[in-house]
Design a protein around this motif. Sequence first.
Motif, mmCIF file in Angstrom:
data_model
loop_
_atom_site.group_PDB
_atom_site.id
_atom_site.type_symbol
_atom_site.label_atom_id
_atom_site.label_comp_id
_atom_site.label_asym_id
_atom_site.label_seq_id
_atom_site.Cartn_x
_atom_site.Cartn_y
_atom_site.Cartn_z
ATOM 1 N N PHE A 168 30.303 -5.226 13.425
ATOM 2 C CA PHE A 168 29.342 -6.125 14.069
ATOM 3 C C PHE A 168 28.001 -6.097 13.341
ATOM 4 N N PHE A 169 27.490 -4.895 13.081
ATOM 5 C CA PHE A 169 26.183 -4.779 12.432
ATOM 6 C C PHE A 169 26.235 -5.279 10.985
ATOM 7 N N ARG A 170 27.337 -5.064 10.286
ATOM 8 C CA ARG A 170 27.451 -5.548 8.905
ATOM 9 C C ARG A 170 27.412 -7.066 8.864
ATOM 10 N N ARG A 171 28.110 -7.709 9.771
ATOM 11 C CA ARG A 171 28.091 -9.170 9.824
ATOM 12 C C ARG A 171 26.746 -9.694 10.298
ATOM 13 N N MET A 172 26.173 -9.002 11.281
ATOM 14 C CA MET A 172 24.902 -9.451 11.851
ATOM 15 C C MET A 172 23.779 -9.388 10.831
ATOM 16 N N PHE A 173 23.740 -8.316 10.048
ATOM 17 C CA PHE A 173 22.636 -8.099 9.118
ATOM 18 C C PHE A 173 22.997 -8.486 7.688
ATOM 19 N N ARG A 174 24.007 -9.334 7.545
ATOM 20 C CA ARG A 174 24.341 -9.816 6.209
ATOM 21 C C ARG A 174 23.182 -10.603 5.623
ATOM 22 N N ARG A 175 22.494 -11.319 6.478
ATOM 23 C CA ARG A 175 21.271 -12.010 6.060
ATOM 24 C C ARG A 175 20.089 -11.077 6.271
ATOM 25 N N LYS A 176 19.333 -10.812 5.206
ATOM 26 C CA LYS A 176 18.228 -9.860 5.280
ATOM 27 C C LYS A 176 17.145 -10.337 6.241
ATOM 28 N N LEU A 177 16.999 -11.656 6.382
ATOM 29 C CA LEU A 177 15.978 -12.185 7.277
ATOM 30 C C LEU A 177 16.267 -11.790 8.722
ATOM 31 N N VAL A 178 17.537 -11.763 9.099
ATOM 32 C CA VAL A 178 17.908 -11.356 10.454
ATOM 33 C C VAL A 178 17.574 -9.880 10.670
ATOM 34 N N LEU A 179 17.813 -9.061 9.664
ATOM 35 C CA LEU A 179 17.480 -7.638 9.749
ATOM 36 C C LEU A 179 15.978 -7.443 9.942
ATOM 37 N N VAL A 180 15.184 -8.168 9.161
ATOM 38 C CA VAL A 180 13.720 -8.071 9.291
ATOM 39 C C VAL A 180 13.283 -8.513 10.685
ATOM 40 N N ALA A 181 13.859 -9.602 11.192
ATOM 41 C CA ALA A 181 13.508 -10.092 12.522
ATOM 42 C C ALA A 181 13.855 -9.068 13.598
ATOM 43 N N CYS A 182 14.997 -8.417 13.455
ATOM 44 C CA CYS A 182 15.394 -7.389 14.420
ATOM 45 C C CYS A 182 14.425 -6.205 14.389
ATOM 46 N N ILE A 183 13.986 -5.823 13.203
ATOM 47 C CA ILE A 183 13.039 -4.710 13.084
ATOM 48 C C ILE A 183 11.705 -5.073 13.735
#
Length: 282
Positions: free
Chosen positions: A9-24
Amino acid sequence: MEQSPILLFFRRMFRRKLVLVACIVLFVIVLMALLAPWVAPYEPTAIRVIRRLKPPNELNWLGTDEFGRDILSRIIYGARASLGIGFAVVMVSMTVGTLFGLLAGYFRPLDGAVMRVVDALMALPDILLAIFLVAVLGASAFNVVLALSIVYTPRVIRVVRASTLVIRELPFVEAARALGVSARRILSVHILLNVASPVLVQATFIFAYAVLAEAGLSFLGAGVPPELPTWGTMIASGQQYADDAFWVVLFPGLAIVLAALSLQIVGDGLRDMLDPKLRKAL
């Protein structure tokens, strides 16, 4: 070796770096709101007239407002109110919207009546309807939550109803119906679990809309009482000083933008991951 569902789930969710930054960014905002009494440098209502309208400095990192109150502290405490109102709106609209969406989509006699009310509510501009409801109910945090829930519940009803109309005709639902499974169990087990993905995505968007709407209502004087520190009330009270002290509106505005934008990006990431067609394209 097969990966665990959570890791996948996390690998698919954070495949886009922008989504990872937004989550942080969103995690930091929520964490600061939860830990406000411990991370805020000053009391949000502490008045220090001698430090009135001071620009950002070593004592007040984001400056002070017209009463000498620390803007950073008020932004941190304001996150509690703004995000709290947004979260409450999400919970109410998701609960009520999912219930009526399931009923309208599964029981055809209810469909017409429910959707006529939904169409009537959605025909009105969101902010105007919210202003009208708050004006009728009175300005308070509870009434703002109630008004915004009424505004955004029809969106959830439409999404859930559309998914239910498709799922109710699938073979596994027809088989459950033929076996004599009760309508309540079919709705709660077979249909609700299959509409959870679009509802979850819709929840993130409504959260962002509610944060923006609360700020707009507070800015117009139709939201929560001005003594309650929210990002919207901070901008409303500081707008007359913006020409000489830009920081009184700049930093609360940035907080609103960061929170709403992060929620929107996280919602896009969830939609891309949960939708099989979009996930395959990624």
